[in-house]
Design a protein around this motif. Structure first.
Motif, short mmCIF file in Angstrom:
data_model
loop_
_atom_site.label_atom_id
_atom_site.label_comp_id
_atom_site.label_asym_id
_atom_site.label_seq_id
_atom_site.Cartn_x
_atom_site.Cartn_y
_atom_site.Cartn_z
N VAL A 1 -21.81 -6.64 -10.69
CA VAL A 1 -22.65 -8.01 -10.81
C VAL A 1 -24.03 -7.81 -11.16
CG1 VAL A 1 -22.97 -10.28 -9.75
CG2 VAL A 1 -20.70 -8.82 -9.38
N GLU A 2 -24.46 -8.52 -12.26
CA GLU A 2 -25.89 -8.03 -12.43
C GLU A 2 -26.83 -9.21 -12.08
OE1 GLU A 2 -26.47 -7.56 -16.74
OE2 GLU A 2 -25.32 -5.63 -16.70
N SER A 3 -26.52 -10.48 -12.06
CA SER A 3 -27.19 -11.38 -11.58
C SER A 3 -27.44 -11.78 -9.99
CB SER A 3 -26.89 -12.76 -12.24
OG SER A 3 -25.47 -13.31 -11.99
N CYS A 4 -28.36 -12.01 -9.48
CA CYS A 4 -28.58 -12.05 -7.99
C CYS A 4 -27.99 -13.57 -7.67
CB CYS A 4 -30.04 -11.85 -7.53
SG CYS A 4 -31.29 -13.09 -8.05
N HIS A 5 -27.60 -13.62 -6.30
CA HIS A 5 -27.06 -14.95 -5.65
C HIS A 5 -28.29 -16.04 -5.75
CE1 HIS A 5 -25.04 -17.57 -2.99
NE2 HIS A 5 -23.90 -16.50 -3.15
N ALA A 6 -27.74 -17.33 -6.06
CA ALA A 6 -28.79 -18.13 -6.19
C ALA A 6 -29.42 -18.69 -4.96
CB ALA A 6 -27.90 -19.46 -6.83
N THR A 7 -28.55 -18.27 -3.82
CA THR A 7 -29.26 -18.60 -2.44
C THR A 7 -30.63 -17.62 -2.22
OG1 THR A 7 -27.30 -19.50 -1.66
CG2 THR A 7 -29.27 -18.75 -0.12
N ASP A 8 -30.23 -16.15 -2.60
CA ASP A 8 -31.20 -15.36 -2.66
C ASP A 8 -32.45 -15.47 -3.47
OD1 ASP A 8 -29.51 -14.32 -0.59
OD2 ASP A 8 -29.14 -12.58 -1.93
N LYS A 9 -32.28 -16.07 -4.80
CA LYS A 9 -33.28 -16.43 -5.78
C LYS A 9 -34.19 -17.52 -5.18
CE LYS A 9 -33.98 -16.14 -10.69
NZ LYS A 9 -33.32 -16.25 -12.06
N GLU A 10 -33.51 -18.41 -4.71
CA GLU A 10 -34.10 -19.56 -4.18
C GLU A 10 -35.29 -19.20 -2.95
OE1 GLU A 10 -33.20 -24.13 -2.41
OE2 GLU A 10 -31.87 -22.42 -2.12
N PHE B 1 -37.50 -19.77 4.35
CA PHE B 1 -36.12 -19.55 3.62
C PHE B 1 -35.63 -17.99 3.52
CE2 PHE B 1 -37.22 -23.73 2.29
CZ PHE B 1 -36.00 -24.30 1.98
N LEU B 2 -36.78 -16.93 4.18
CA LEU B 2 -36.46 -15.49 3.92
C LEU B 2 -35.28 -15.31 4.79
CD1 LEU B 2 -40.05 -14.06 3.81
CD2 LEU B 2 -38.17 -14.19 2.16
N GLY B 3 -35.14 -16.20 5.86
CA GLY B 3 -33.98 -16.22 6.68
C GLY B 3 -32.46 -16.41 5.96
N ASN B 4 -32.55 -16.91 4.72
CA ASN B 4 -31.26 -17.19 4.07
C ASN B 4 -30.80 -15.81 3.18
OD1 ASN B 4 -31.21 -19.66 4.94
ND2 ASN B 4 -32.25 -20.86 3.04
N LEU B 5 -31.72 -14.85 3.35
CA LEU B 5 -31.33 -13.68 2.74
C LEU B 5 -30.26 -12.86 3.50
CD1 LEU B 5 -34.77 -12.34 1.59
CD2 LEU B 5 -33.02 -13.43 0.36
N THR B 6 -29.25 -13.41 3.54
CA THR B 6 -28.15 -12.88 4.48
C THR B 6 -27.81 -11.62 4.69
OG1 THR B 6 -27.01 -15.20 4.01
CG2 THR B 6 -25.93 -13.74 5.36
N TYR B 7 -27.77 -10.71 3.34
CA TYR B 7 -27.30 -9.44 3.38
C TYR B 7 -28.66 -8.32 3.60
CZ TYR B 7 -22.53 -10.86 2.23
OH TYR B 7 -21.52 -11.24 2.25
N LEU B 8 -29.95 -8.90 3.61
CA LEU B 8 -31.17 -8.24 3.65
C LEU B 8 -31.01 -7.33 4.84
CD1 LEU B 8 -33.78 -8.30 2.16
CD2 LEU B 8 -34.79 -9.48 3.95
N LYS B 9 -31.32 -5.95 4.35
CA LYS B 9 -31.52 -4.83 5.22
C LYS B 9 -32.91 -4.17 5.54
CE LYS B 9 -26.80 -2.89 4.00
NZ LYS B 9 -26.15 -1.78 3.53
N ALA C 1 -22.59 -4.55 -5.90
CA ALA C 1 -21.19 -5.17 -5.97
C ALA C 1 -21.00 -6.58 -5.73
CB ALA C 1 -20.45 -4.35 -4.55
N ASN C 2 -22.02 -6.98 -4.99
CA ASN C 2 -21.88 -8.66 -4.89
C ASN C 2 -23.10 -9.08 -5.33
OD1 ASN C 2 -23.75 -8.12 -3.03
ND2 ASN C 2 -22.37 -8.24 -0.90
N GLY C 3 -24.31 -8.48 -5.88
CA GLY C 3 -25.67 -9.36 -6.30
C GLY C 3 -26.45 -9.90 -5.27
N ARG C 4 -26.04 -9.37 -3.80
CA ARG C 4 -26.90 -9.99 -2.97
C ARG C 4 -28.07 -9.24 -2.61
NH1 ARG C 4 -24.69 -14.19 -0.06
NH2 ARG C 4 -26.75 -14.72 0.13
N VAL C 5 -29.16 -9.70 -2.46
CA VAL C 5 -30.58 -8.98 -2.15
C VAL C 5 -30.50 -8.23 -0.97
CG1 VAL C 5 -33.11 -9.27 -1.79
CG2 VAL C 5 -31.84 -10.58 -3.53
#
Length: 644
Positions: A27-36, A105-113, A74-78
Motif C-alpha cells: 500500500v503506497e498511500s498513508c492512512h487518512a487519519t495519520d495524514k491529518e 492529534f499525534l495521539g491518533n498515530l495508532t501504529y507509531l513506534k 503492509a497497511n500504510g500506517r505511520v
C-alpha cells in the motif's frame, strides 16, 4: 483435444492469478487519519527556518514523499516520525530548530513506534496527554526543547516504551507513580534538567529491565527507594543536583552491573554503606556535596574497575583507608573539604593510574609519603588548607609530572624552590603561606605557567623583567604581599597567540607605586581581561582613558590608591563592566553619565573622594553610601542639589 490457440491464453491467466495470490500487497498511500494528524502538527509549528517540514504537503503521499516519516508497507500506517534538530549530512551534522507546540492529534498515530522531536530547541507548551494512547510506541524523544507543564499520567499507557527522553525542558510537578509502575519494558529513562519536584516514586523498582536512569538537575526530594537494588540491570544512575535526603540504601550493593553512580549535590546523610564494595563494575562514584558523615569503609578498596571517586564537601571523618591503594585503576580522587585526619597512606604510591588527587581542606598532617613519586602520571595535586606544616615544598615533588600543584596554606616557608623553573607546572597555587624573599628572575622560565597565585605571603621586591616571558600566563594573583615598583612588566607581558591574554589580575594590598601606564588598555596581553584589581597600592596619577578599550572587563577595583584627576568618560565604552570601585582616592570633577549608565553596571562606589556636581540620572540601584564623603556631590540618591 485442446486447441493450442485457446490453451495459451488460459495458461497466461493462471500464471497471473498465481502471481497475484503469492505476492504481498504493497500500500503506497498513508492512512487518512495519520495524514491529518501530521498536518495538524505542522499547522501548529510557527517557525521552521530549516524547512524540516517542507516536504509535508497535503497533495503528496506522506509515506513516500515526506521526509522524516516512515510507514508500514503492509497497511500504510505511520510507524516512524523523526524530525530531530540534528540532521546528518554526508560530511557534517546540521544543527536546526523549530518553534511551535505539540499537536494532540499525534495521539491518533495508532501504529507509531518512534517519535523523535528532540533538539528542536523551541518547542513549547505542554506534552499532550493524548500521546499516552500510543500503545505501540517504543521510543519517545522530546528532549532539548522548552516544553512545560507536567508529565502526563496517561503515559502509563505506553506499555511497550523502551526509551523515554524528556531531558532539558522546563517540565515540572511530581512524577506520577502510575507511570513508573507501567513502564515495565523501559530500558533508558532521561528526565534530567527539568523542574520535577517531590519524591522519586517507589514504583521505580518496577522497571526491572531499565539500564539507565537520569534524573539529575531537578528539584526531587525524599529518599532513594530502599529497594533500588531490585533494578539489577542498571548500568547508569544519575540523581545528582537534587534535594534528595536520607541514607544511601544498603541494597545499592546489589547493582553489580552498575558502572556509573552519581549522587552529587544532594542532601544525603549517614555513612557510605560498606555494601558499595559489591559494585564490581563501578567506574565512577560521585557522592560529593552532600552531608555524609562517618568514615570511608575499608571495603572501598574492593572496587576493581573504579576510575573516579568524588567525596568532596561532606563531613566524612577518620583516616583515609590504606585499602585505597588497591584501586589500581583509579584516575581521579576528589576528597576536599571533609574532616579527614592523620597522614596520607603510603599505599597511595600504588595508584599508578592516578592523574588527579584533591585532598584539600581537611586535617591531614605530615609527613607526606615519598611513595607518591611512584605515581608518575599524577597531573593534579591539591593538598591545600591542611595543617601539613610542610616548611618547604618537598624536593621530591620535582619528580612528579604534575601540571596543577595546589599547596595553599600548608605551612610552607622560605623562598621559592628553584626546581620549579624547570617544571611543567601550568597551575600553581601557593597562597596563604609564609613564603618570603624576592620574586626570582627564573620565574620567566616557567614556560607552561598559565595560572599563578602567590597571594597572602611575604614576598617583596619589584617584578623582574623576565616576568614578560610568561607567554601563557592568563590569571595572576599577587595580592597581600609587599611587592613594590612599577606594574610595567605585568602589563607588558608577551603572549603566545592565541594564548596568554589575561583573564584576571589582582595585585591589591602591595606597595606598587607610580602612575598607571596610560596605554594599559592598549596592551596586547590586556585585551580580553575581565577582572582588574589594583586596590590598596600607592599608585598615583590619573585613571588611564585607555581602560575604556577593555571591552571584556567586568570588574575594575582601584580603591585606596592615590589617584587624582577626573573619572574618564571613556570608561563608559567598556560595555561589560558590572563592578566599578574607585573609593578613597583624590578624584575630582563630576561623575560621567556614560559611566554611571553602563548597561550591565551593578556596583558603583566612589566614596571618600573630591567629586562634585549633580549625580547623573541612572538605572542601576546604587545606595547613597556609594557617594558619601564627596561634599560637592548632590542629587539622588543624595540630597537634591541646591538651586542657584
Amino acid at each position: 483435444m485442446i486447441n493450442s490457440k485457446t490453451c495459451f491464453p488460459l495458461i497466461y491467466i493462471v500464471i497471473i492469478l498465481l502471481i497475484h495470490i503469492y505476492t504481498p500487497i504493497f500500500v503506497e498511500s498513508c492512512h487518512a487519519t495519520d495524514k491529518e494528524a501530521l498536518l495538524d502538527f505542522k499547522h501548529r509549528i510557527s517557525d521552521d527556518p530549516s524547512q524540516l517540514l517542507g516536504t509535508w504537503l497535503p497533495t503528496t503521499d506522506c509515506c513516500t514523499a515526506w521526509e522524516g516519516v516512515g510507514c508500514d508497507t503492509a497497511n500504510g500506517r505511520v510507524v516512524n516520525v523523526s524530525r530531530s534538530g540534528l540532521v546528518a549530512g554526508d560530511d557534517f551534522i546540521l544543527d536546526t530548530s523549530m518553534s511551535g507546540t505539540l499537536s494532540p492529534f499525534l495521539g491518533n498515530l495508532t501504529y507509531l513506534k518512534l517519535l523523535d522531536l528532540s533538539n528542536l530547541k523551541e518547542l513549547t507548551g505542554p506534552i499532550p496527554p493524548q500521546l499516552g494512547k500510543l500503545s505501540h510506541l517504543t521510543q519517545l524523544f522530546l528532549n532539548i526543547n522548552k516544553l512545560n507543564g507536567s508529565l502526563p499520567s496517561s503515559f502509563s499507557g505506553l506499555i511497550k516504551l523502551t526509551k523515554l527522553y524528556l531531558n532539558q525542558n522546563t517540565l515540572s510537578g511530581t512524577i506520577p507513580d502510575s507511570v513508573f509502575r507501567s513502564l515495565t519494558s523501559i530500558l533508558e529513562l532521561g528526565l534530567s534538567e527539568n523542574h520535577f519536584s517531590g519524591p522519586i516514586p517507589s514504583s521505580i523498582v518496577k522497571m526491572i529491565l531499565v539500564t539507565r536512569i537520569d534524573l539529575h538537575d531537578n528539584k526531587l526530594s525524599g529518599r532513594i527507594p530502599s529497594d533500588i537494588g531490585k533494578l539489577k540491570s542498571l548500568t547508569d544512575i544519575d540523581f545528582s543536583i537534587n534535594r534528595i535526603g536520607g541514607n544511601i540504601p544498603d541494597s545499592i550493593g546489589k547493582l553489580t552491573k552498575l558502572e556509573y553512580l552519581s549522587l552529587d549535590q544532594n542532601k544525603l546523610t549517614g555513612s557510605i554503606p560498606s555494601s558499595i564494595s559489591q559494585l564490581v563494575s563501578l567506574e565512577v562514584l560521585g557522592l560529593g556535596n552532600n552531608r555524609l558523615t562517618g568514615v570511608i569503609p575499608d571495603s572501598i578498596g574492593d572496587l576493581p574497575r573504579i576510575q573516579q571517586i568524588t567525596l568532596d564537601n561532606n563531613m566524612i571523618t577518620g583516616r583515609l583507608p590504606s585499602s585505597i591503594g588497591r584501586l589500581t585503576t583509579l584516575i581521579n580522587m576528589m576528597c576536599s573539604n571533609n574532616r579527614f585526619v592523620g597522614q596520607i597512606p603510603t599505599s597511595f604510591g600504588n595508584l599508578k593510574s592516578l592523574m588527579a588527587l584533591d585532598l584539600s581542606k581537611n586535617q591531614l598532617v605530615s609527613p607526606l609519603p615519598r611513595q607518591l613519586t611512584k605515581v608518575k602520571d599524577l597531573q593534579i595535586l591539591d593538598l591545600s588548607y591542611n595543617p601539613l606544616a610542610l616548611v618547604s615544598i618537598p624536593s621530591w615533588f620535582s619528580e612528579f609530572n604534575v601540571f596543577r600543584l595546589m599547596l595553599a596554606k600548608t605551612g610552607i616557608k622560605g623562598e621559592l624552590p628553584k626546581w620549579l623553573s624547570s617544571s611543567s607546572i601550568g597551575y600553581l597555587d601557593l597562597s596563604s603561606n609564609e613564603l618570603r624573599g624576592k620574586l626570582p628572575s627564573w620565574i620567566g622560565n616557567m614556560s607552561e605557567l598559565w595560572y599563578l597565585n602567590l597571594s597572602n605571603n611575604r614576598f617583596y621586591s619589584t617584578i623582574p623583567k623576565e616576568f614578560k616571558n610568561l607567554l601563557l600566563l592568563s590569571d595572576l594573583d599577587l595580592h597581600s604581599n609587599k611587592f613594590s615598583g612599577s606594574l610595567e612588566y605585568i602589563f607588558d607581558k608577551n603572549v603566545d597567540e592565541p594564548r596568554g591574554h589575561y583573564n584576571s589580575i589582582d595585585v591589591s594590598n602591595n606597595m606598587f607605586s607610580g602612575p598607571i601606564d596610560k596605554n594599559v588598555g592598549n596592551k596586547l596581553a590586556m585585551d580580553s581581561i575581565t577582572s582588574l584589581i589594583l586596590s590598596n597600592n600607592p599608585l598615583g596619577g590619573r585613571i588611564p582613558n585607555s581602560i575604556g578599550r577593555l571591552n571584556q572587563l567586568q570588574v575594575l577595583k582601584m580603591v585606596r590608591n592615590q589617584l587624582s584627576g577626573t573619572i574618564p568618560e571613556e570608561i563608559g565604552n567598556a560595555s561589560n563592566l558590572k563592578t566599578i570601585k574607585l573609593s578613597r582616592n583624590y578624584l575630582t570633577g563630576s561623575i560621567p553619565g556614560k559611566v554611571l549608565n553602563l548597561e550591565n553596571l551593578e556596583v558603583f562606589q566612589v566614596f571618600r573622594n573630591k567629586l562634585s556636581g549633580e549625580i547623573p540620572l541612572h538605572k542601576a540601584n546604587i545606595p547613597a553610601s556609594a557617594f558619601f564623603g564627596n561634599p560637592g556631590l548632590c542629587g539622588a540618591p543624595l540630597p537634591a542639589c541646591k538651586q542657584s
